[in-house]
Design an enzyme around this catalytic site. Structure first.
Site, PDB file in Angstrom:
ATOM      1  CB  CYS A   1      -0.925   0.011   1.222  1.00  0.00           C
ATOM      2  SG  CYS A   1      -1.728  -1.561   1.542  1.00  0.00           S
TER       3      CYS A   1
ATOM      4  CB  CYS B   1     -13.225  -1.457   6.926  1.00  0.00           C
ATOM      5  SG  CYS B   1     -13.398  -2.489   8.405  1.00  0.00           S
TER       6      CYS B   1
ATOM      7  CE  LYS C   1     -14.980   4.117   6.835  1.00  0.00           C
ATOM      8  NZ  LYS C   1     -15.658   4.136   5.552  1.00  0.00           N
TER       9      LYS C   1
ATOM     10  CG  HIS D   1      -6.382   1.777   0.318  1.00  0.00           C
ATOM     11  ND1 HIS D   1      -5.211   2.313  -0.171  1.00  0.00           N
ATOM     12  CD2 HIS D   1      -6.010   0.690   1.066  1.00  0.00           C
ATOM     13  CE1 HIS D   1      -4.189   1.611   0.270  1.00  0.00           C
ATOM     14  NE2 HIS D   1      -4.642   0.615   1.013  1.00  0.00           N
TER      15      HIS D   1
END
Length: 390
Positions: free
Chosen positions: A83, A206, A329, A333
């Site tokens: 990431c 998440c 969030k 992502h």
């Protein structure tokens, strides 16, 4: 050694785009970042971050997107650091400029994640963690961060409501971001009562899996003079740590983040991040990751992160706004694009082009990009023109 400047930054929308490909998404980001007349003869180097979710063009994924945008013949390197891929790509671009090997470098990232099945996506997310002893044993990415959250809440007797405060804040910011994947508001109560994904994390704690791309143009001091907008890269730090959570000494910190920040602060002359920073974009793949970042980056002492979130210190109108973009969030992502996307928000804030999210004359900001559950971390400190040293 020359200074490095960001002279252009742009991103695609983040979300689910079944009609787009990784090439077309990167083109959207690139065209938003660079002048229309910029060509292959102007760019000395390119670094493209991507995990390669779904397996598509893993080999030579970098040249595959740069050839599509017309940068034929430009040396291009794919950067894979989970990431933290495009945060690491940006660091490589800064290093190339500061070393004198290049005057104008493209850094960016791209990921397409929403066209894979739930099982396949779970696999690709899992490879960012320790493969043999965590993923193969059935541990999910959410499960790993749930362990961090459980350990933190227990050690500091912190309320789960602090996680929900992070989620509500970031959704409020993302609601003002037209590029956000989940551009809607949610309340603390919404987050508290949502379905549990991995106890104590609920759905609203998440981030989503997203498609998207981001691009940043990095220039030397001489090359930057020909651009209208310039943001100085004041400091960069990076660090790595044990990939597996079970291998570490602590579950209530990300040591790589702290180490990367220490290096970036030293190079940028940041003595006290609480006083010297005007905003930060931090890696909040799960709400607990943002709370840990507050402490790892020195925004507060150990055990005080929950208070920062609940007291509104990190809200858009707080003393130290965090994730004005909506963060992972809310903005989303897309793994390979996330770090570069954070730099896009920093560039916009420091050049006064943040739209409805624009802060009041910020001068110095930070981006914090984490790979996996903390196996890698990259921190950049940026300054607007007019700041001492810029």
């Amino acid at each position: 050694m020359t200074d490095a400047y960001i002279v252009g930054a742009g991103q695609s929308s983040f979300g689910s785009f079944p009609e787009e490909t990784y090439r077309t998404l990167f083109r959207e980001a690139y065209e938003a970042a660079v002048p229309a007349d910029l060509g292959a003869a102007d760019v000395d180097e390119a670094f493209i971050g991507t995990l390669g979710v779904g397996g598509r063009q893993i080999g030579l994924a970098g040249p595959a997107v740069t050839e599509h945008i017309g940068l034929h013949g430009v040396p291009c390197t794919r950067v894979e650091n989970a990431c933290a891929a495009s945060g690491s790509a940006l660091r490589q671009a800064v290093m190339a400029v500061r070393s004198g090997m290049a005057d104008l470098v493209l850094a960016g990232g791209v990921e397409v994640m929403t066209d894979a099945s739930a099982e396949a996506t779970k696999y690709w997310l899992g490879v960012s963690g320790e493969t043999e002893w965590e993923r193969m044993a059935g541990t999910t990415f959410a499960g790993v961060y749930a362990q961090l959250a459980d350990a933190y809440l227990r050690e500091y007797d912190a309320p789960r409501r602090a996680l929900s405060a992070v989620a509500a804040k970031n959704h409020a910011n993302g609601a003002s971001n037209p590029k956000a994947h989940l551009g809607f508001e949610c309340s603390i109560e919404d987050a508290e009562t949502a379905d549990v994904v991995a106890d104590p994390l609920t759905l609203y704690h998440c981030c989503p899996t997203s498609d998207g791309a981001a691009a940043v143009l990095v220039a030397s001091e001489d090359a930057a003079a020909s651009f209208d907008e310039r943001v100085r890269v004041a400091g960069v730090g990076a660090a790595s740590d044990r990939v597996g959570l079970f291998q570490r000494d602590t579950y209530t910190a990300i040591p790589a983040s702290e180490s990367a920040a220490t290096t970036a602060y030293d190079r940028a002359g940041v003595a006290d991040p609480r006083a010297d920073l005007d905003f930060a974009e931090v890696h909040d793949c799960f709400a607990i990751a943002e709370l840990l970042a507050y402490e790892d980056l020195g925004f507060c002492d150990r055990g005080e992160a929950a208070a920062l979130a609940l007291d509104g210190v990190t809200a858009a109108d707080g003393d130290l706004p965090v994730n004005t973009s909506g963060g992972l969030k809310s903005k989303g992502h897309p793994i390979g694009a996330t770090g570069a996307g954070q730099a896009v928000e920093a560039f916009d804030q420091l050049t006064g082009t943040g739209g409805e999210r624009q802060l009041d004359d910020p001068e110095r900001g930070l981006t914090h990009n984490v790979g996996g559950s903390g196996g890698a971390a990259v921190v950049h400190v940026f300054e607007s023109e007019g700041v001492t040293g810029a």
